[in-house]
Design a protein around this motif. Structure first.
Motif, short mmCIF file in Angstrom:
data_model
loop_
_atom_site.label_atom_id
_atom_site.label_comp_id
_atom_site.label_asym_id
_atom_site.label_seq_id
_atom_site.Cartn_x
_atom_site.Cartn_y
_atom_site.Cartn_z
N LEU A 119 52.69 112.11 66.73
CA LEU A 119 52.15 111.14 67.13
C LEU A 119 51.45 110.46 66.40
CD1 LEU A 119 50.34 113.82 69.59
CD2 LEU A 119 51.47 112.05 70.60
N ASP A 120 51.66 110.51 65.54
CA ASP A 120 51.04 109.32 64.32
C ASP A 120 52.06 108.53 63.72
OD1 ASP A 120 48.81 110.22 64.42
OD2 ASP A 120 48.91 111.50 61.95
N ALA A 123 51.43 106.54 67.59
CA ALA A 123 50.34 105.57 67.06
C ALA A 123 50.35 103.90 65.48
CB ALA A 123 48.99 106.22 66.64
N ALA A 124 51.57 104.62 65.31
CA ALA A 124 51.47 103.59 63.78
C ALA A 124 52.58 102.55 64.33
CB ALA A 124 51.62 104.33 62.18
N GLU A 127 51.24 96.92 66.24
CA GLU A 127 49.12 96.72 67.04
C GLU A 127 49.38 97.16 67.52
OE1 GLU A 127 47.44 92.55 68.14
OE2 GLU A 127 49.46 92.91 68.21
N THR A 128 47.68 97.42 67.75
CA THR A 128 47.20 98.53 68.86
C THR A 128 46.46 97.41 70.01
OG1 THR A 128 45.98 100.05 67.47
CG2 THR A 128 44.95 100.21 69.34
N LYS A 175 61.59 102.02 66.62
CA LYS A 175 61.78 102.67 66.16
C LYS A 175 63.62 103.27 65.91
CE LYS A 175 58.08 102.65 63.94
NZ LYS A 175 57.25 102.23 62.19
N TRP A 219 47.03 106.10 74.39
CA TRP A 219 46.60 107.69 74.13
C TRP A 219 45.18 107.07 74.75
CZ3 TRP A 219 48.40 104.25 70.24
CH2 TRP A 219 47.70 103.54 69.75
#
Lengths: 403, 115
Positions: A119-120, A123-124, A127-128, A175, A219
């Motif tokens: 999950l991290d 999230a990384a 850009e959010t 990724k 999320w």
């Protein structure tokens, strides 16, 4: 995709019977408050209960797998739908617990390097991003179809508008690296069938939609983590498209080099390519995808009493669908009044509208609010009937009685 | 000092961003799913074959449909969704579903034949 299924416990016939027998010992229903959804011909009454954890008073369409509808009054209170009143729709039972450290999002298929992200790591991945967007079930309003059709018998509350927070799907896909020639991107969550061989609820987007700037792996919902019932820890967000693509409890992303022949793309969630009646058979179909404009009067319920000889203010919410809202008009009888639009909080979100009728002379028979988006799509006068009851956007009409 | 701050910023920019969110374990307890099925012939067949996978409301809330449409729905449950339905129980299941409809929905409208 079958190999990606998690199997919390498949049902054998014996287990099915044992499970049902056990359920007879469950506590009896308490006295319920009922709400009438006004479904033509009925049955129309539904329990109105705060029975689900993290949810306030909701219309309980089904306990297993959960189908919870938002009461109309919630949409009158604001353009953002609170998380505890946001509709819930699961096809199969979902897990009732998430182990955050163990959760992975596996990315495979037509990619350079399959990966399984924590999950991290998701999230990384980039850009959010925040986007305000309406999440609406493709079958919203199905119960109002006339002639009626089978399926979840929703009123118009299988929708909500939230501020979603996440990263772009394309950054997550990077990724693994999307291979050249990829056609679609398919998603699966932790909700899996109880029975062997039943179709998992998996959905795919065309690659060009998946790569859009505003398609997220999200999320956050209204500044809080997604409620488990709305897909914690991650769900897909596709602004402007129906909720069927917003896969919840995201666990697998699969890049497809070909078309998607999975059940809920190739057989389910499809609409005819031309207008049909119940008598038409074997009409070609396409997947339901982008949303058309909609508008609802929220200030008054059908049949409400209004004061004769006085001005009347009506208000509601509207959305443009897959394009920004352009205008809303109050129509019905000889009425045709442009409505004033409230603040624009994002082109894919709900927008408040209001209008004042200068003087109420008589009953207002079958009035409705008609939304038009910037692409010129306008709500139709007549229901675009289809056998699945999808993509309802006929003008929703009410009658108000003058006294 | 200033130089090292700039260097630090560059290092950060060169990597993925630190997550702005923390993910906690989550669990909920779902409400009971009582077998809220009115009495009637075939009720036990429905309990034995249908309600392990979904609540009774999914059946009881459907609009009035013909016996043939109910048969096609039960067939879909078996062939598509692989519901382990006892074939011998199907007539009793269909009988119960049509009986319940007679009690909960409006009579058929001849102008709008359904199913």
């Amino acid at each position: 995709m079958a190999d990606s299924k998690q199997q919390p416990g498949r049902l054998t016939r014996r287990a099915v019977i044992a499970g049902a027998g056990g359920a007879t010992l469950a506590a009896p229903l308490l006295a319920q408050q009922l709400i009438d959804l006004g479904l033509p011909g009925g049955p129309s009454a539904r329990p109105l209960e705060p029975a689900f954890p993290g949810k306030g008073e909701m219309i309980v369409q089904r306990i297993r797998a959960p189908l919870l509808e938002t009461p109309m009054e919630v949409f009158d209170k604001g353009t953002i739908t609170p998380n505890d009143r946001f509709f819930v729709r699961w096809h199969w039972d979902m897990p009732n617990r998430i182990d955050a450290a163990a959760h992975r999002v596996a990315i495979g298929g037509a990619v350079r390097q399959p990966v399984a992200l924590t999950l991290d790591e998701v999230a990384a991945a980039g850009e959010t991003i925040e986007v305000v967007a309406v999440n609406q079930c493709a079958g919203n309003g199905r119960g109002l179809s006339d002639p009626r059709v089978t399926g979840a018998q929703w009123g118009n509350g299988a929708m909500g508008n939230a501020r979603w927070t996440g990263v772009r799907l394309r950054d997550v896909l990077a990724k693994a690296g999307v291979a050249a020639g990829a056609k679609r991107v398919r998603f699966a969550g932790l909700d899996v069938p109880l029975t062997d061989g039943a179709p998992q609820f998996i959905k795919s987007l065309p690659i060009d939609i998946a790569m859009r700037d505003n398609v997220l792996v999200a999320w956050g919902m209204n500044g809080e983590p997604l409620p488990l019932l709305n897909g914690y820890p991650l769900r897909i967000v596709v602004p402007g498209w129906f909720s069927t693509y917003w896969v919840k409890m995201l666990s697998t992303i699969e890049v497809l080099a070909d078309e998607d022949d999975s059940f809920f793309m190739a057989k389910g969630y499809r609409v005819p390519t031309r207008p049909v009646t119940p008598a038409d058979k074997d009409v070609p179909t396409v997947p339901v995808t982008a949303m058309p404009p909609r508008s609802i009067i929220t200030s008054h319920a059908d049949g409400a009493v209004i004061k004769r000889g006085e001005p009347l203010e009506l208000r509601g919410i509207a959305m443009g669908g897959d394009a920004a809202l352009a205008r809303v008009d109050l129509v019905g009888g000889d009425l045709e009044l442009p409505c004033e639009l409230g603040p624009d909080e994002g082109r894919y979100g709900f927008r408040r509208w209001s209008v004042t009728i200068p003087l109420v002379a008589d009953d207002l028979i079958r009035i409705g609010a008609r939304a038009t988006n910037v692409n010129g799509a306008v709500q139709p006068e007549m229901l675009d009937w289809n056998p699945g009851g999808y993509a309802r956007n006929v003008i929703e009409r009410i009658t108000l009685r003058a006294q | 000092m200033r130089r090292s701050l700039i260097l630090f910023a560059l290092v950060l920019a060169g990597c993925d961003r630190a997550p702005e969110v923390t993910f906690a374990d989550a669990a909920i307890t779902l409400p009971d799913d009582p077998l809220d099925l009115p009495p009637g012939a075939g009720r036990e067949a429905v309990i034995a074959n249908c309600t392990a996978c979904h609540s009774p409301s999914m059946m009881l809330q459907q609009p009035r449909i013909s016996r043939e449409t109910w048969e096609s729905i039960v067939d879909k449950m078996v062939t598509v969704y692989k519901a382990p339905v006892d074939e011998a129980a199907i007539p009793a299941i269909i009988g119960y579903l049509t009986l319940m409809q007679d009690q909960t929905s409006a009579p058929p409208d001849p102008d709008h034949p359904q199913g």
